[in-house]
Design an enzyme around this catalytic site. Sequence first.
Site, short mmCIF file in Angstrom:
data_model
loop_
_atom_site.label_atom_id
_atom_site.label_comp_id
_atom_site.label_asym_id
_atom_site.label_seq_id
_atom_site.Cartn_x
_atom_site.Cartn_y
_atom_site.Cartn_z
N HIS A 1 0.86 -1.18 0.00
CA HIS A 1 0.00 0.00 0.00
C HIS A 1 0.90 1.24 0.00
O HIS A 1 2.12 1.13 0.19
CB HIS A 1 -0.94 0.00 1.22
P1 TYD Z 1 -1.39 -2.48 7.54
O1 TYD Z 1 -0.89 -1.08 7.76
O2 TYD Z 1 -2.04 -2.78 6.22
O3 TYD Z 1 -0.20 -3.53 7.78
P2 TYD Z 1 1.15 -3.84 6.97
O4 TYD Z 1 1.47 -2.67 6.10
O5 TYD Z 1 2.17 -4.09 8.03
O6 TYD Z 1 0.91 -5.07 6.17
O7 TYD Z 1 -2.37 -2.84 8.74
C1 TYD Z 1 -2.89 -4.14 8.90
C2 TYD Z 1 -4.22 -4.03 9.65
O8 TYD Z 1 -3.99 -3.46 10.94
C3 TYD Z 1 -5.24 -3.15 8.94
O9 TYD Z 1 -6.52 -3.76 9.10
C4 TYD Z 1 -5.21 -1.86 9.70
C5 TYD Z 1 -4.77 -2.27 11.09
N1 TYD Z 1 -3.96 -1.22 11.76
C6 TYD Z 1 -4.52 -0.47 12.77
O10 TYD Z 1 -5.70 -0.64 13.14
N2 TYD Z 1 -3.76 0.49 13.39
C7 TYD Z 1 -2.47 0.71 13.01
O11 TYD Z 1 -1.80 1.61 13.60
C8 TYD Z 1 -1.91 -0.07 11.95
C9 TYD Z 1 -0.50 0.15 11.50
C10 TYD Z 1 -2.68 -1.04 11.35
#
Ligand code: TYD
Length: 133
Positions: free
Chosen positions: A49
């Site tokens: 993303h």
């Molecule tokens: P995401 O940022 O997509 O994870 P990564 O980039 O590490 O793969 O986040 C994964 C899930 O966690 C998504 O449903 C959003 C949630 N999330 C939160 O609720 N709060 C946060 O601070 C973060 C970073 C993620």
Amino acid sequence: MQPGLVDVPVLSDALGSIGVVEGAVLLPFDVKRFYFIHSVPAGAARGSHAHRYLHQLVLAVSGSVNVELDDGVTVQSFALTSPAVGLHIPPGYWRTLTDFAPNSVVAVLASHEYDETDYIRDYDEFLSWSRRA
Ligand code: TYD
């Protein structure tokens, strides 16, 4: 703004080490959130993303990880292998985190609280957005 590696001062003595990330000295943003990624299964890729306005500092505080950053034109790859070197990711980069060493812990300091509307999770939408920006 370009991404870049940031040297994190580490204070070491016979009892161990302290890495310090302190305000404006190291970061071009104020930190509003800290989170960490751990227990990543072998072979997993995270991220996939971009953020519209979020700045982050990513640190492999234990273990190592590879971070690929794509601005829509150019792809750069950063191997984070030490808690003494972090990666500043400015807004506008599609990121993919791969090659987590077993038991790695990746810490992230972020400029804003969690906001799903700041995410771009579709790569074609990211390309359109980055061309407009
Ligand atoms: P995401 O940022 O997509 O994870 P990564 O980039 O590490 O793969 O986040 C994964 C899930 O966690 C998504 O449903 C959003 C949630 N999330 C939160 O609720 N709060 C946060 O601070 C973060 C970073 C993620």
